[in-house]
Structure formats: C-alpha cells, structure tokens
Design an enzyme around this catalytic site. Structure first.
Site, short mmCIF file in Angstrom:
data_model
loop_
_atom_site.label_atom_id
_atom_site.label_comp_id
_atom_site.label_asym_id
_atom_site.label_seq_id
_atom_site.Cartn_x
_atom_site.Cartn_y
_atom_site.Cartn_z
N ALA A 488 0.83 -1.21 0.00
CA ALA A 488 0.00 0.00 0.00
C ALA A 488 0.86 1.25 0.00
CB ALA A 488 -0.91 -0.01 1.23
N SER A 560 10.40 1.03 9.99
CA SER A 560 11.56 1.92 9.79
C SER A 560 11.15 3.35 10.08
CB SER A 560 12.09 1.79 8.35
OG SER A 560 11.10 2.22 7.42
N ALA A 594 20.13 2.55 10.92
CA ALA A 594 19.78 1.77 9.72
C ALA A 594 19.92 0.27 10.01
CB ALA A 594 20.62 2.20 8.53
N LEU A 596 22.45 -1.31 11.49
CA LEU A 596 23.38 -1.67 12.58
C LEU A 596 22.63 -2.27 13.77
CD1 LEU A 596 25.72 1.47 12.54
CD2 LEU A 596 26.16 -0.77 11.53
N GLY A 648 21.40 11.21 -2.93
CA GLY A 648 20.25 10.63 -2.24
C GLY A 648 20.49 10.38 -0.76
N ASP A 662 15.56 14.70 13.21
CA ASP A 662 15.74 13.28 12.96
C ASP A 662 16.71 12.67 13.98
OD1 ASP A 662 15.46 10.86 11.24
OD2 ASP A 662 17.60 11.19 10.92
N LYS A 666 15.93 9.89 17.08
CA LYS A 666 16.73 8.68 17.30
C LYS A 666 17.27 8.63 18.74
CE LYS A 666 18.17 8.20 12.45
NZ LYS A 666 19.25 8.35 11.48
#
Length: 806
Positions: A488, A560, A594, A596, A648, A662, A666
C-alpha cells in the site's frame, strides 16, 4: 475377492459415472474377482431429504421432484425408473397430506437413492457386455428395528450374503446398494452416517475379502482437509488404530463403525481417487506405522455446552450426572473438559442435540440452580473441534503457543487416555486459520508469514524486491515462506492472498483500490491468514495511529518509521501495553543506525542489568557524510550539501536533516529503551539552519543555499588544530532517574578520536556502561541508504518469523 465401493461424487452425471464403468472394466480384464457397493449419486440423498421436508410442510415440492427425476435420466437412454418414481410419488403425497413423517417413512424415501444408483450402473455395465447383477442389500443385510441408524444382525446377515454370493459369483459382478437394509419384518432401514461405507465393510468381513477399495474424489487421507489447508500432504500408510482415531474424531472418509469389521478379519482398506487412477491412495492395515502425528481431523456440526456455578468447584460426581442424564436420552458427549471458567465444565454434543441436552441438564440440576450451586447452562453453537491425531502432550506447547500468537484462544481442550491425541474446541470463525497454524507447526512444512507492507518508496520498494528475490532460498534454508499479501501507499492498496510478484508496481497502479487500513485487516481475516506482520516504511505520523488496531487484530509490527517511538510517552506506554496484552512484537532496529545492531545491543545490556551511563555518537548517515566530507576537503559547505542531495543521502528537502529533529528522534528512542520517560520537548537541539532560511519552499531554500557557506566556514576555521566537525546526539546524566539529558549538537573532536575517524556516510555509537568504565562499546557502520535500511527491516521480519521455530 475385492470389494470396490464408490461414493456419490464418483457416480455423478457426466465424466464421473463413465470413469466408474471403466475402473470396473479394467479390474475384470485383469482377472480380478470383484463386488461393487454404491452410494446414491451426486447430491441425491440431500435432495430427497429436502423434497421430503417440503412435502411435510405442505410446500410445493413437485418442481424439485421433477428436476430430481430429470437429473437421474439426463445422460442415459433406455433406463426405466417408473417403479421407483411411482413409490416416491405416493410417499411424498402421503407426507404432504399428513403434514409429518416418521423415521420409517424417511428410510423408505432415502433408500431410493441407492436403488436408482445401483440399477443404473448395472445397466451401463451390461451395455458393455459385462455380466452384472443388481443386488438390493435389503435382501442381504438384516438389522434391528431402529430406523435411521439400524444395527446389523450379524449372524443372519452373514448367512444371507454367503448364500447370495454362492449363487451369483465367478464372472458375475454384484452391484450392491449401500446404506440400506431391512429389519426382520422386511421393512426398509438405513445404517446411518457413512452407511454405504459400512455396507461395504460388512460385506468384506462376511466374504473375507482380500481388500476393500473405497473410491472417493480425493487421492487418500491427508494430514488435514486440503480444502482448508492447501499445504496438506497425503498419508501413504496408516494403521487401523490410527484410522480408528481419525474416524472417531471426524475424518469424513472414515467412520469408526466402518473400521471395526475390517479389523476383525484383518482386511486392508485402501482409499483411492476415482479421477486419479495413477495414485496408489492411502493404505490402512493392521501394521503399526511410524510414530508421530498423522493428521488433523475436524468435527463441525457440534455445539459446546458450558455448565457453570460456584458450587461446582471440587464437587464430586458432577461429570457422572451429566453423562447419565444425557445417555438416558441417547445424547453422546464426545469431549468433556474444564470449561472457560474454573468453576465450570464444558463438553461437546451434536449441534442438533444441543437444545435438548440443555433442557435435560436444566431438569437434572434443578435443585442445584435453586441452591445457587449452578448459575448457567449455556450453548455455544458456532464452534468446531480440531483433533491432532498422534499428538504427544510433551510437544503440544508448540502448536498451542502458535495458536495463541495468532489470537486463536481454544475454548477447551483434552487428550485421550493414551496421551497420543489432543482435541481443541475453537470458534468456527477461526477454524480455517487454526488448522493452517497447527498444520504448519506440527508437520514442519514451511511456516507461512503473511506480510502487509505500507509505504513502497526507496526503502519499501527495495525491501519488496529483496523479499521476492530471496524468498525461495529462505524457504529452502529456513522453512519460512514469506508471502507479501498487501502493498500500500498513501492512496491505494494491492491485495493478493497468495502473494504479489515482480510486477507488483504496475499491478498496484492498475488494480490497486482506495483503502483504509481496516480494509487490509478485514482481508486478512476473510482469507484466514496466519502469522501476520505489518511493515511501516512510511514517514507518516498519521499512519502510526493504526498501530494499536493492527496489533489488536493479530499483527506483529516492524517499522523503519521513527515517529511512533517518539510521540508522547503516554502513547509509547499504551502501545507497549497493547503489544503485551495481545502477545505481539514490535521491532524497529532500523529506527536508529539503519542496519546496525544498535537497539538490540542496548536492549540486551539493559535487560541484563548493565548500568548504561551514556550513549553518544553520529546518528545521521546523511549528516555524517556532509561533515566528514566538509571537514576533510577544502570545498564549500553548499557544494558538499548539493553533492549529498544528488547522491540521495538527504531527504528531498535537506532541511529535514539539517534541523536536527531526525537525530533528536533517534536519541529519544534510545532514551526510552532505557526506560526513561523523556518527551521530544526535553531534547536540546542545535538547529543547523539559520533562522532566516527555516521557512519557505524547498526551491527557495536551495536557491539561497550559498548563504550557509560563510557560517560553516567560520565554524570550521575556529576549530583547534587536527580537529573535525561532527553532528552528534548525546544522552547523559544520571540515567537511573526518570529522565536523562538529551543533546543534539555540532561539535569539534580530535581527528584521531573514534568520532573523528568516521568516514563516508557511516554512523558511529559509543555506549558507556558502569562495567566497561571509560572504554565504550563502539558500534560503527553504514548508517544511511535504502538498501541498508531495507536489509535491516528484512532482518526484523526474519527475527519475528523465527520466533517459536525452535
């Protein structure tokens, strides 16, 4: 001699009945001596019963009866059933006038199904020049006078059968009606459920046949009903004892009374498929087969009766009173066990006997109601019984735990005295899922993991490709079958029960439907999908509102998306409570670092009682690349930032990275892993964007990006010698208290330090603990990139899939 018995589906119009003629012809050509026993054709018995019911209610039955007659003659010429139809006409007319019928009349009506079947097959064989003799079993099998479920009179029946076969034997094929018999007054009786198989079994016993071959529409007996469990496997060999247990617990092909005459004379029973003559079927003999679980059987037309009351606890003789009262009225109890209440008894009866059983027990326990020892006698109709034949209680925890994980809570269970079979009562709505869960667990076939993926951008799309490319290898190595049943985005969903393929993107665009998350939940329930995992690869705060509903409906979570773990501490706690209450898991290793293994390491350290005193490091792969490159090369800050955007490494709007939120999220996630109750507002964030550039469109920001050069050139030049810039998160203070200190800031560190030696887009984390002192545990590696993050999410999926496998 061999007895060949053919079921109703084998005798239906079209290809079916012609195939039966060919099978008989082949046996004769091979020189086999055979006798044939038949059921009524197709749906004949049910149709006759329906017509009888209509007649008794004075409804119009004649149209259905006319259709019935047409079906019986549809494909055949020269067949005459006038005598049978005339008798049925009179019976239906009489019932219509009386408005009722007896069991005796019902037996007379139903007997015509087998008679028509046997007469038809006899004529078809004779047309092929095969010597065939129509044999009405009412002249052979004699019974007591109980209509509807008559019991054979063995001595008399055996004499009749032997005499008949002395007269009609050799090259003659006796085509015998199953199911029907007659009492000593020559009145028609029937042998009850599975009656045609019983007829065949009795004949095999009386004639001491070398084998009874039961032809059906399936290849044999399976580890479960293939219609309900697609992965079910055929069983090659069974012992009579195992077959008897399967029969007792509801396997449709078998019935306990069918097995007993064969056991007496040690006559093998072979279950064969009329429509697949290349298959050897399932052979049932007296030989004991290998130990282990053989099959799952299901009883569906049952009801659960719960008898509850405070006075039952520890009271002697309650079970005996239940059995005695019900037995007096010929009501059989198949399973009895401790009920859903510790002060209750639950037991299973036939569904059509449930109301009568309740009335009987209300009368039996009338005094107990008055004394308030019994409070409730309740019926649960929508239930089924699953029996695991050959299940040892020592390993029963595996399927039981798998059921609980899939939110299938058995209403009661018990095991046989031998301890080698276990029966569970489940809600009918959960039967399909329960069978698949148990079957996958006990037969060690591939465990099916059904995955719904929300978000198919860089990370989500890469994850889908990784799963599709490696699914076959994973199934081979791990016996885990990964099935992506839903993909989706924010607008559409693509749903495929058996999984998407490599064309998923085009199919989503073409066939995808507008949806709510609840539609995915409903689809999973409708398709009885087990072992559900929902993957959140969005960056949406809105989507996290669905987490609680997904968990409550049987989904484990993998994410994620960092947002759910950084919302209010109240939501954080509510989600954990919901997970615990539903025995579900939530994995989010990629939220920090990510791919790790950071969160797992911190969880293990904290769980083991290790006192973590500080966590600091470079949390953002994007900002790691930016400052590593800017610190080591003599290029302008804006130039390096442009390069990071083009590769990117950053979000499309790089301000989402530069603002520090961000990294802050974390850091907060790690704080909460240490049971700290910090909120996002507690974080001190050094925003890297000058105030005058924080607002406005991304295009405008990118046009003014060179304004950053002066700011960061000055920061770079005012460092001490051999120092480099790093944007770090730092959790510190007395972390045994309710809250810790959380800082997100740009710092200058020695080039030779662990932080200073980070290269490229790597992340690095230093975990300081009381035991390790000044020497931190260092975790370092790729901290950004779709492939790395997707691989981390994939790892979480496999971790969940393997839970309970060992």
């Amino acid at each position: 001699m061999k007895i060949l018995k053919f079921g109703g589906k084998s005798l239906a119009n079209g290809k079916a009945i012609g195939t039966v003629v060919d099978i008989i012809d082949d046996n004769i050509k091979r020189g086999e001596k055979i006798a044939v026993v038949l059921s009524a054709r197709g749906n004949t018995t049910n149709e006759l019963e329906e017509i009888l019911e209509k007649a008794s209610k004075n409804e119009d039955y004649k149209e259905q009866f006319a259709a019935f007659k047409r079906y019986q003659l549809e494909d055949f010429k020269g067949i005459n059933f006038d005598k049978e139809y005339e008798t049925l006409d009179k019976l239906f007319e009489g019932v219509s006038l009386l408005g009722d019928y007896s069991k005796r009349i019902k037996d007379q009506v139903l007997s015509h199904g087998e008679v028509i079947s046997a007469k038809l097959l006899t004529q078809l064989l004779q047309e092929k020049n095969i010597k065939a003799h129509f044999t009405d079993s009412r002249t052979l099998i004699k019974t007591d006078g109980e209509f509807g479920n008559a019991q054979p009179l063995d001595k008399l029946s055996k004499e009749n059968v032997i005499k008949h076969f002395e007269r009609y034997n050799g090259a003659t094929v006796n085509v015998i009606t199953g199911f029907i018999a007659s009492n000593t007054k020559d009145e028609t009786t029937t042998l009850g459920r599975n009656g045609s198989n019983y007829t065949a079994s009795l004949l095999a016993n009386y004639l001491e046949a070398e084998e009874l071959q039961n032809f059906t529409h399936v290849d044999g007996i399976y580890t479960a009903n293939p219609d309900l469990v697609p992965e079910a496997k055929k069983i090659e060999k069974l012992s009579f004892k195992e077959a008897n247990e399967l029969a007792y617990f509801g396997t449709n092909i078998l019935h306990a009374k069918t097995i007993i005459p064969l056991i007496e004379k040690n006559i093998p029973l072979r279950i064969l498929n009329t429509f697949n003559q290349n298959d050897n079927g399932t052979l049932i003999t007296s030989e004991t087969s290998e130990k282990g679980i053989k099959s799952l059987s299901v009883l569906e037309d049952v009801a659960l009766i719960n008898l509850e009351g405070r006075g039952l606890l520890g009271k002697v003789g309650v079970d005996a009173r239940i059995f005695r009262a019900l037995a007096h009225k010929n009501i059989s109890v198949s399973i009895i066990s401790q009920g859903s209440s510790e002060r209750g008894i639950g037991f299973i009866v036939q569904a059509d006997k449930a109301n009568e059983a309740k009335s009987i027990l209300e009368l039996e326990f009338e005094a107990d109601f008055y004394q308030q020892d019994v409070s409730t006698i309740a019926i649960e109709n929508e239930v089924s019984v699953i029996s695991i034949i050959g299940q040892d209680l020592s390993t029963f925890h595996k399927p039981y735990n798998a059921l609980i994980k899939n939110q299938v809570i058995p209403l009661l269970f018990n095991n046989t005295v031998s301890g080698k079979s276990v029966s569970l009562v489940v809600r009918k709505i959960q039967l399909h899922k329960a069978l698949n869960v148990i079957h996958g667990e006990i037969f060690e076939i591939s465990k099916k993991i059904n995955i719904a993926i929300f978000g198919h951008g860089l990370v989500g799309g890469t994850l889908i490709d990784q799963i599709l490319q490696t699914a076959e290898e994973i199934e081979k190595r791990k016996k885990i079958k990964l099935n992506i049943f839903a993909v989706a985005n924010s607008r559409k969903v693509l749903l495929h029960k058996n999984g998407i393929d490599l064309n998923w993107k085009a199919e989503l665009e073409k066939e995808g439907n507008v949806y709510m998350v609840n539609d995915v939940i409903k689809f999973a329930n409708k398709c009885h999908l087990e072992n559900l995992i929902a993957i959140d690869n969005t960056a949406s705060k809105e989507f996290t509102r669905n987490y609680l509903g997904l968990v409550e409906n049987g989904f484990d979570l993998v994410s994620s998306n960092k947002i759910a773990n950084t919302l209010s501490f109240d939501f954080y706690k509510e989600l954990r409570t919901t997970l615990e209450n539903n025995q579900k898991h939530y994995l989010y290793e990629t939220n920090v670092g990510a791919g790790l293994p950071l969160i797992d390491t911190i969880k293990l350290l904290h769980l083991s009682g290790e006192n973590i005193t500080r966590i600091k490091g470079v949390f953002s792969g994007s900002l790691s690349y930016l400052f590593n490159t800017f610190s080591s090369e003599g290029r302008l800050f804006s130039e390096v930032l442009h390069e990071a955007i083009n590769k990117g490494f950053t979000e499309p709007d790089p301000r989402e990275d530069l603002c520090g939120n961000d990294v802050g999220r974390k850091l907060l996630i790690l704080a909460r892993e240490l049971d700290l109750s910090n909120e996002f507002e507690d974080i001190n964030i050094d925003n890297l964007i000058p105030e005058n550039l924080r607002e406005g469109e991304v295009v405008s920001f990118l046009e003014r990006i060179r304004e950053l050069d002066l700011v960061y050139q000055k920061v770079k030049e005012t460092q001490e010698p051999d120092h480099v810039l790093r944007y770090i998160g730092d959790l510190w203070g007395d972390l045994s208290q309710e809250k810790g200190n959380l800082d997100v800031k740009l710092v200058s560190v020695p080039r030779s330090s662990a932080l200073g030696q980070v290269k490229g887009s790597d992340s690095i984390f230093e975990i300081y603990t009381e035991s390790y002192g000044d020497q931190p545990i260092v975790i370092q590696g790729a901290g950004a990139g779709a492939a790395v993050t997707a691989r981390g999410v994939f790892g979480d999926i496999l971790r969940l899939a393997e839970k309970g496998n060992h």
